[in-house]
Scaffold this motif. Structure first.
Motif, mmCIF file in Angstrom:
data_model
loop_
_atom_site.group_PDB
_atom_site.id
_atom_site.type_symbol
_atom_site.label_atom_id
_atom_site.label_comp_id
_atom_site.label_asym_id
_atom_site.label_seq_id
_atom_site.Cartn_x
_atom_site.Cartn_y
_atom_site.Cartn_z
ATOM 1 N N ALA A 147 0.872 -1.176 0.000
ATOM 2 C CA ALA A 147 0.000 0.000 0.000
ATOM 3 C C ALA A 147 0.905 1.221 0.000
ATOM 4 O O ALA A 147 1.906 1.261 0.711
ATOM 5 C CB ALA A 147 -0.901 0.001 1.228
ATOM 6 N N THR A 148 0.560 2.211 -0.807
ATOM 7 C CA THR A 148 1.387 3.410 -0.929
ATOM 8 C C THR A 148 0.699 4.585 -0.255
ATOM 9 O O THR A 148 -0.496 4.814 -0.446
ATOM 10 C CB THR A 148 1.643 3.737 -2.417
ATOM 11 N N PHE A 149 1.472 5.337 0.532
ATOM 12 C CA PHE A 149 0.976 6.504 1.247
ATOM 13 C C PHE A 149 1.844 7.698 0.882
ATOM 14 O O PHE A 149 3.043 7.573 0.666
ATOM 15 C CB PHE A 149 1.020 6.270 2.762
ATOM 16 N N SER A 150 1.222 8.872 0.827
ATOM 17 C CA SER A 150 1.973 10.079 0.515
ATOM 18 C C SER A 150 1.465 11.241 1.360
ATOM 19 O O SER A 150 0.368 11.207 1.901
ATOM 20 C CB SER A 150 1.882 10.410 -0.979
ATOM 21 N N TYR A 151 2.299 12.253 1.442
ATOM 22 C CA TYR A 151 1.987 13.477 2.176
ATOM 23 C C TYR A 151 1.800 14.589 1.159
ATOM 24 O O TYR A 151 2.612 14.742 0.239
ATOM 25 C CB TYR A 151 3.134 13.823 3.125
ATOM 26 N N ALA A 152 0.738 15.347 1.299
ATOM 27 C CA ALA A 152 0.496 16.488 0.425
ATOM 28 C C ALA A 152 0.526 17.751 1.277
ATOM 29 O O ALA A 152 -0.286 17.907 2.192
ATOM 30 C CB ALA A 152 -0.837 16.354 -0.289
ATOM 31 N N HIS A 153 1.468 18.623 0.989
ATOM 32 C CA HIS A 153 1.630 19.871 1.728
ATOM 33 C C HIS A 153 0.566 20.868 1.282
ATOM 34 O O HIS A 153 0.356 21.071 0.088
ATOM 35 C CB HIS A 153 3.025 20.437 1.463
ATOM 36 N N SER A 154 -0.120 21.475 2.247
ATOM 37 C CA SER A 154 -1.154 22.458 1.904
ATOM 38 C C SER A 154 -0.935 23.793 2.606
ATOM 39 O O SER A 154 -1.817 24.617 2.651
ATOM 40 C CB SER A 154 -2.543 21.910 2.252
ATOM 41 N N GLY A 155 0.251 23.974 3.162
ATOM 42 C CA GLY A 155 0.531 25.215 3.870
ATOM 43 C C GLY A 155 0.804 26.371 2.920
ATOM 44 O O GLY A 155 0.953 26.195 1.718
ATOM 45 N N VAL A 156 0.881 27.537 3.478
ATOM 46 C CA VAL A 156 1.158 28.744 2.702
ATOM 47 C C VAL A 156 2.660 28.820 2.447
ATOM 48 O O VAL A 156 3.469 28.619 3.347
ATOM 49 C CB VAL A 156 0.687 29.996 3.477
ATOM 50 N N GLY A 157 3.041 29.112 1.232
ATOM 51 C CA GLY A 157 4.451 29.265 0.905
ATOM 52 C C GLY A 157 5.152 27.934 0.699
ATOM 53 O O GLY A 157 4.587 26.869 0.919
ATOM 54 N N PHE A 158 6.390 28.021 0.291
ATOM 55 C CA PHE A 158 7.182 26.818 0.037
ATOM 56 C C PHE A 158 7.996 26.499 1.273
ATOM 57 O O PHE A 158 8.635 27.365 1.849
ATOM 58 C CB PHE A 158 8.098 27.033 -1.164
#
Length: 92
Positions: free
Chosen positions: A26-37
């Motif tokens: 099973a593959t899991f990932s993180y998606a960044h949703s914060g402001v800026g890089f």
């Protein structure tokens, strides 16, 4: 007087590749949703079956669950500035 920079906390979510089946990757990932890089320093994954993986790579991670049942996948993310966000989790 000295200037200080306030750095953002990592914010985002955990996503899975779909159904999680016994004995199958099973593959899991993180998606960044914060402001800026933000540059990330550490990803600490916990899979609820006494398995944990720490990585510095911002890439999906694969895990095999060999036991049927309910568990949670947890992720703690830290930035290069040392800011650590809330621990994220999703039910499996």
């Amino acid at each position: 007087m000295r200037n200080h920079t306030v750095h953002p906390l990592p914010r985002g979510g955990i996503f899975s590749s779909g159904n999680v089946c016994e004995g199958q990757p099973a593959t899991f990932s993180y998606a960044h949703s914060g402001v800026g890089f933000t540059f990330f320093d550490r990803f600490y994954w916990e899979f609820g079956n006494d398995t944990a993986i720490t990585t510095t790579q911002f890439t999906p991670i694969t895990h095999v669950f060999n036991t049927v049942g309910n568990t949670r996948v947890r992720l703690s993310v830290r930035t290069v500035q040392g800011c650590q966000g809330d621990t994220l989790s999703i039910p499996i």
